[in-house]
Design an enzyme around this catalytic site. Structure first.
Site, short mmCIF file in Angstrom:
data_model
loop_
_atom_site.label_atom_id
_atom_site.label_comp_id
_atom_site.label_asym_id
_atom_site.label_seq_id
_atom_site.Cartn_x
_atom_site.Cartn_y
_atom_site.Cartn_z
N VAL A 1 -9.91 5.77 6.69
CA VAL A 1 -10.77 5.71 5.50
C VAL A 1 -10.89 4.29 4.95
O VAL A 1 -11.77 4.02 4.14
CB VAL A 1 -10.27 6.65 4.37
CG1 VAL A 1 -10.37 8.10 4.81
CG2 VAL A 1 -8.85 6.31 3.95
N GLY A 2 -10.02 3.38 5.37
CA GLY A 2 -10.10 2.03 4.84
C GLY A 2 -9.15 1.09 5.52
O GLY A 2 -8.12 1.49 6.07
N GLY B 1 -7.39 -2.86 4.86
CA GLY B 1 -7.20 -3.99 3.96
C GLY B 1 -6.44 -5.10 4.64
O GLY B 1 -6.11 -5.04 5.83
N ALA B 2 -6.15 -6.14 3.85
CA ALA B 2 -5.46 -7.30 4.40
C ALA B 2 -4.04 -6.96 4.85
O ALA B 2 -3.51 -7.58 5.77
CB ALA B 2 -5.42 -8.42 3.36
N GLY C 1 -2.88 -3.58 5.42
CA GLY C 1 -2.63 -2.29 6.05
C GLY C 1 -3.88 -1.47 6.25
O GLY C 1 -4.98 -1.83 5.85
N VAL D 1 -5.49 2.54 5.97
CA VAL D 1 -5.35 3.80 5.24
C VAL D 1 -6.09 4.90 5.98
O VAL D 1 -7.23 4.73 6.40
CB VAL D 1 -5.90 3.69 3.80
CG1 VAL D 1 -5.73 5.02 3.07
CG2 VAL D 1 -5.21 2.57 3.04
N LYS E 1 -1.04 5.24 3.91
CA LYS E 1 -1.27 3.80 4.04
C LYS E 1 -0.17 3.17 4.90
O LYS E 1 1.01 3.27 4.57
CB LYS E 1 -1.29 3.13 2.66
CG LYS E 1 -1.33 1.60 2.70
CD LYS E 1 -1.23 1.04 1.28
CE LYS E 1 -1.05 -0.46 1.27
NZ LYS E 1 -0.88 -0.99 -0.11
N ASP F 1 -4.99 -7.75 -9.89
CA ASP F 1 -6.03 -7.64 -8.86
C ASP F 1 -6.94 -6.44 -9.11
O ASP F 1 -7.31 -5.73 -8.19
CB ASP F 1 -5.38 -7.54 -7.48
CG ASP F 1 -6.38 -7.82 -6.34
OD1 ASP F 1 -7.36 -8.54 -6.59
OD2 ASP F 1 -6.17 -7.32 -5.23
#
EC number: 2.7.11.24
Length: 377
Positions: free
Chosen positions: A29-30, A32-33, A35, A37, A52, A144
């Site tokens: 589903v996603g 990121g920098a 990890g 998910v 995650k 953030d």
């Protein structure tokens, strides 16, 4: 997918996902920098969850400390508008997996899909403020906040996530942290001496984006970012300029042409789909001087929040977060032992709660064995 004892392995986006047999039906589903998910089904509860993977958390002491900090924060912060930790484990490959309740989408995706109606803008802003009141009361700054870190389910319930960059309230904090579009000017100007107000600036940027459907300050770099902020707010006041510590930054600010501020009522005159109170709150959030910026507590009492504000249902954290580990410069092996200990404590605590409720928690003995191994037992 191949089984390996208590764990199963599968390749997702070229990355090995190695999770306990408790979780099935993985779907990415996603990314990121830090990890990847995936959504999954928790066979123990039947619920949909987000898993995650934190990649190579023990590759450096910096990454190990960052992951440890996020775990400690997730264990400490318990609030309806914050993501909660449902499970955590370390795989045989020594990757760490956080498990949370799966949310339907995030605010970034929602904003990209369609304009938001005014009642949703108001309700989302309220929930962000409510969560921030709690976070800040614990002595924590998120640092953030951005639309992709704001998760939303089908009932429009909102949860703030990603505490990897969170820090304590400290007047001497330094660093280049938040995503540029949502970064407070005091971070760009001084890189130090900032506090909880940086999160409220981010809320202002997010509120403006919900109103207009596009980022308010889409800077190409931090010089351009600061320049377009001054196009709306005007040149920074003298007392803000006096806080600038870097000579290079000071010269840059002094080299900019003088600009007068644009009244928010004029800048957002075309936004007739939202209440004037929304624009008034925006003007109180997007203020150059952080000490004059509205706080989360004050924001909840603003007239724009009147439909939802309930002082009896806007809790604060029961205790301040313990930041004593944060200045520690420890080797990776020490962070590893500390991490295993925290995970074991989490499973023992959850296990006691589940025994009370009549369910079981299967992972604590596995983590105890891992902790013994990490300690060389």
């Amino acid at each position: 997918m191949s089984a390996d004892g208590e764990f199963t392995r599968t390749q997702i986006f070229g990355t090995v996902f190695e999770i306990t047999n408790r979780y099935t039906e993985l779907n990415p589903v996603g990314m990121g920098a830090f990890g990847l998910v995936c959504s999954a089904v928790d066979r123990l509860t039947g619920q949909n969850v987000a898993v995650k993977k934190v990649m190579k958390p023990f590759s450096t002491s910096v990454l190990a400390k960052r992951t440890y900090r996020e775990l400690k924060l997730l264990k400490h912060l318990k609030h309806e508008n914050l993501i909660t930790l449902d499970d955590i484990f370390i795989s045989p490959l020594e990757d760490i997996y956080f498990v949370n309740e799966l949310q339907g989408t995030d605010l970034h995706r929602l904003l990209n899909s369609r304009p938001l109606e005014k009642q949703f803008i108001q309700y989302f802003t309220y929930q962000i403020m409510r969560g921030l009141k709690y976070i800040h009361s614990a002595g924590v700054i998120h640092r953030d906040l951005k639309p992709s870190n704001i998760l939303i389910n089908e009932n429009c319930d909102l949860k703030i996530c990603d505490f990897g960059l969170a820090r304590l309230q400290d007047p001497q904090m330094t660093g280049y942290v938040s995503t540029r579009y949502y970064r407070a000017p005091e971070i760009m100007l001084t890189w130090q001496k900032y506090d909880t107000e940086v999160d409220l600036w981010s809320v202002g940027c997010i509120l403006a984006e919900m109103i207009e459907g596009k980022p308010l300050f889409p800077g190409k770099d931090h010089v351009h970012q600061f320049s377009i902020i001054t196009e709306l707010l005007g040149s920074p006041p003298a007392d803000v300029i006096d806080t600038i510590c870097s000579e290079n930054t000071l010269r840059f600010v002094q080299s900019l042409p003088h600009r007068d501020p644009i009244p928010f009522s004029e800048r957002f005159a075309s936004c007739t789909h939202v209440e004037p109170e929304a624009i008034d709150l925006l003007a109180k959030l997007l203020v150059f001087d952080p000490k004059k910026r509205i706080s989360a507590v004050e924001g909840l009492t603003h007239p724009y929040m009147e439909a939802y504000h309930d002082p009896t249902d806007e809790p604060v954290c029961e205790s301040k977060f313990d930041w004593s580990f944060n200045d520690a410069d420890l080797p990776v092996d020490t962070w590893r032992v500390m991490m295993y200990s925290e995970i074991l404590d989490f499973h023992q605590t959850v296990g006691v709660a589940n025994e009370t409720e009549g369910s079981e928690q299967p992972d604590s003995q596995v983590e105890q064995n891992n902790l013994d191994s990490a300690n060389g037992a």
